[in-house]
Design a protein around this motif. Structure first.
Motif, short mmCIF file in Angstrom:
data_model
loop_
_atom_site.label_atom_id
_atom_site.label_comp_id
_atom_site.label_asym_id
_atom_site.label_seq_id
_atom_site.Cartn_x
_atom_site.Cartn_y
_atom_site.Cartn_z
N ARG A 107 0.83 -1.21 0.00
CA ARG A 107 0.00 0.00 0.00
C ARG A 107 0.86 1.25 0.00
O ARG A 107 0.53 2.25 -0.66
CB ARG A 107 -0.92 -0.02 1.21
CG ARG A 107 -1.88 1.15 1.26
CD ARG A 107 -2.86 1.00 2.40
NE ARG A 107 -3.68 2.20 2.56
CZ ARG A 107 -4.54 2.37 3.54
NH1 ARG A 107 -4.71 1.41 4.43
NH2 ARG A 107 -5.26 3.47 3.63
N ALA A 108 1.98 1.20 0.72
CA ALA A 108 2.89 2.34 0.72
C ALA A 108 3.46 2.58 -0.67
O ALA A 108 3.44 3.70 -1.20
CB ALA A 108 4.01 2.12 1.73
N LEU A 109 3.97 1.51 -1.30
CA LEU A 109 4.65 1.66 -2.58
C LEU A 109 3.67 2.03 -3.69
O LEU A 109 3.94 2.94 -4.49
CB LEU A 109 5.38 0.36 -2.92
CG LEU A 109 6.38 -0.12 -1.87
CD1 LEU A 109 7.08 -1.39 -2.33
CD2 LEU A 109 7.39 0.96 -1.55
N ASN B 287 1.83 0.86 14.35
CA ASN B 287 1.00 -0.16 13.71
C ASN B 287 1.05 -0.18 12.19
O ASN B 287 0.76 -1.21 11.58
CB ASN B 287 -0.46 -0.05 14.19
CG ASN B 287 -1.04 1.33 13.99
OD1 ASN B 287 -0.31 2.31 13.82
ND2 ASN B 287 -2.35 1.43 14.02
N TYR B 288 1.41 0.94 11.55
CA TYR B 288 1.51 0.96 10.09
C TYR B 288 2.79 1.71 9.68
O TYR B 288 2.73 2.80 9.12
CB TYR B 288 0.28 1.61 9.46
CG TYR B 288 -0.93 0.69 9.50
CD1 TYR B 288 -1.17 -0.21 8.46
CD2 TYR B 288 -1.80 0.69 10.58
CE1 TYR B 288 -2.25 -1.08 8.50
CE2 TYR B 288 -2.88 -0.18 10.63
CZ TYR B 288 -3.09 -1.05 9.59
OH TYR B 288 -4.17 -1.92 9.63
N PRO B 289 3.96 1.12 9.92
CA PRO B 289 5.21 1.82 9.63
C PRO B 289 5.40 2.19 8.17
O PRO B 289 5.94 3.25 7.86
CB PRO B 289 6.29 0.81 10.08
CG PRO B 289 5.60 -0.11 11.02
CD PRO B 289 4.19 -0.20 10.53
N MET B 290 4.94 1.33 7.28
CA MET B 290 5.14 1.59 5.86
C MET B 290 4.00 2.39 5.25
O MET B 290 4.21 3.46 4.67
CB MET B 290 5.32 0.27 5.11
CG MET B 290 6.59 -0.48 5.46
SD MET B 290 8.11 0.38 4.98
CE MET B 290 7.94 0.46 3.20
N HIS C 129 5.00 6.10 3.61
CA HIS C 129 4.15 6.67 2.56
C HIS C 129 4.10 8.19 2.69
O HIS C 129 4.33 8.92 1.70
CB HIS C 129 2.75 6.07 2.66
CG HIS C 129 1.76 6.64 1.70
ND1 HIS C 129 1.08 7.82 1.93
CD2 HIS C 129 1.32 6.18 0.50
CE1 HIS C 129 0.27 8.07 0.92
NE2 HIS C 129 0.40 7.09 0.04
N ALA C 130 3.81 8.69 3.89
CA ALA C 130 3.72 10.14 4.09
C ALA C 130 5.06 10.82 3.81
O ALA C 130 5.11 11.88 3.17
CB ALA C 130 3.25 10.43 5.51
#
Length: 523
Positions: free
Chosen positions: A133-135, A166-169, A174-175
């Protein structure tokens, strides 16, 4: 037959892969490592060692190197100088470097995901989804950034990112990559509870691509003053609980810094004049992903009294079928990784806190509809009830009618614990769904969508789903919160880029600010 670790997934092997991929970021010894800090343009072996443990089996994974405030301030000042150079870098060059970082992160996608499994207990499928999701999200911004930054300039200083574990990537990295695309240098603080090794590898790859990134470790009490109030900081992005978020907001009151402060809220799902039970079952199951340790989880169900029996006929089979346990435990070493809904909570301390809240609510009168047993989970031999290796796990739990004085009535549990409130009127429905003074999302299960729309207008949630859940969203869809769940600029899509760029002295950002609040178009 005892369950075993899947072949090649043990921590020693995983850590060795991380060190081999990015040796500059580690001080490594046989079977262990200490993470360096990325400050002043290089990976530096300074700071006070602090052990990182995992909820997966209670073991120690590595050591953080915690910095003091003086060292952090030096890092911020260096980042401010790097920011000036980066802001003057032409957009095509910025895009090329971000794409190079994305390509490197993609190459190491499975390593990053396995690190998340060990560090924060995400099942394999969800860990890979976090990385993807990040990429995928940032690649969308790469295609849009010329339009998004037209007529806009980077901020006067770097963006400081203080995010939860909880959502490092898909949240933090991402941000950061979008902030970099927009022309800002970035500073990130590693979460103290989990995700630091994954973030270290990711930032090493970003740094190799020529991006002006800094990654600091340290306690919030030690570093928050610097990372929030330092005059060199151009904006603050915070994700976490209301207590720490409130401190960040208070520290910014006498400044004009841009800020995006995402805080917890008790997201609720209301059930009113509803009959489409088959469609609800799938949503209920998906809601237990990652043990509800996410900002858009739904731990509260507010149900019309006449529908309670129908609701429970659907809900209880779902909650009793939830699959949980050690995310790498398989029958034979060569087997595929298990399809679990969730693994451990982030720590034994969080599990104990949640147990106390459940016991408190029951003693005060809540009805225990379902209390799952850890014996039904999938665990390795030696992970037995009462052992350190099992101390971070909590089985699914559902409570009916939590009393008003219970902490579970008004606050998000951030774990696999649901509360169900029974109501008789639309006014009671709205009051129970608004119990936490603001939320990020809410949903209404209602056959009459026109009625649901009217009810939704009185819900203190940023996004409201009608017969479906809502999520954070990226790309075109904005994200924010109502009430105490959010402070500052809304983000997502064009709004994320606007939050970290300037468009003139008269510009008004969409957001939840003390002096005014506004929603972007189409929300």
């Amino acid at each position: 037959m005892a369950l075993q670790l899947a072949h090649g997934t043990d921590w020693s092997t995983t850590l060795a892969r991380a060190v081999a991929a990015t040796p500059e970021a580690f001080d490594s010894a046989a079977g262990s490592a200490t993470l360096r800090n990325l400050i002043q343009g290089d990976w530096r072996p300074i700071g006070r060692p602090s052990p990182l443990t995992t909820g997966v089996d209670g073991s120690t994974l590595a050591n953080l190197s915690r910095l003091d405030a003086e060292t952090a301030l030096t890092a911020v000042r260096h980042a401010a100088a790097a920011h000036r150079d980066w802001a003057a870098t032409p957009l095509p060059e910025r895009k090329a470097r971000v794409v190079a970082a994305l390509d490197a992160l993609t190459e190491h996608r499975d390593l990053l995901a396995m690190l998340l499994v060990w560090e924060i207990g995400k099942p394999w499928r969800l860990a890979r989804a976090d990385v993807d999701r990040a990429l995928d999200g940032v690649r969308w911004y790469v295609d849009q950034i010329e339009r998004q930054t037209a007529g806009r300039e980077p901020l006067p200083g770097p963006v400081s990112n203080i995010a939860s574990w909880n959502y490092p990537m898909s949240v933090l990295v991402h941000a950061e990559l979008v902030q970099l695309l927009a022309g800002n240098a970035v500073i990130a603080k590693t979460p103290s509870q989990g995700g630091a090794v994954c973030l270290t590898v990711a930032h090493a790859l970003m740094h190799r691509a020529g991006l002006p990134v800094a990654l600091l470790s340290g306690g919030g009490e030690e570093l928050s003053e610097v990372l929030v109030r330092a005059s060199e900081i151009g904006a603050v992005a915070f994700v976490g609980g209301r207590s720490n978020g409130g401190k960040v907001a208070a520290a910014l009151l006498d400044t004009d810094k841009r800020h995006m402060i995402e805080q917890e809220g008790l997201n609720a799902w209301g059930v009113w004049e509803f009959s489409q039970w088959d469609s609800l079952a799938g949503h209920l199951r998906k809601g237990f992903e990652y043990g509800k340790q996410r900002c858009t989880a739904y731990p509260r169900f507010v149900v019309q009294r006449d529908l309670v029996d129908d609701f429970l006929d659907v809900y209880l089979p779902v909650v009793k079928s939830i699959r949980f346990g050690h995310p790498l435990a398989v029958d034979s070493p060569g087997d595929a990784l298990p399809e679990l809904d969730f693994g451990p909570l982030i720590s034994a301390a969080k599990a104990e806190e949640l147990h106390r809240k459940v016991d408190e609510a029951i003693r005060a009168g809540a009805v225990p509809l379902h209390r799952g047993k850890l014996s039904r989970g999938r665990f390795l031999d030696g992970q037995t009830v009462g052992s350190k290796a099992l101390s971070a796990y909590v089985a699914p739990t559902a409570l009916l009618a939590p009393p008003g004085r219970s902490r579970l009535m008004h606050a998000e549990p951030f774990g696999p614990v649901d509360t169900i409130v029974v109501v008789d009127t639309e006014e009671e429905l709205l009051a129970a769904m608004n119990a936490s003074n603001g939320a990020l999302v809410a949903s209404l299960a209602c056959d009459d969508e026109e009625l649901a729309g009217k009810l939704a207008s009185d819900l203190q949630a940023f996004k409201v789903g009608i017969n479906k859940p809502r999520s954070r969203g990226d790309r075109e869809e904005p994200f924010g919160g109502r009430g105490a769940s959010w402070k500052g600029a809304f983000v997502g899509g064009d709004l994320l880029v606007q939050a970290v760029t300037t468009g003139g002295a008269d510009e008004r950002l969409y957001g939840n600010f003390p002096q005014w609040s506004a929603l972007p178009p189409n929300v």
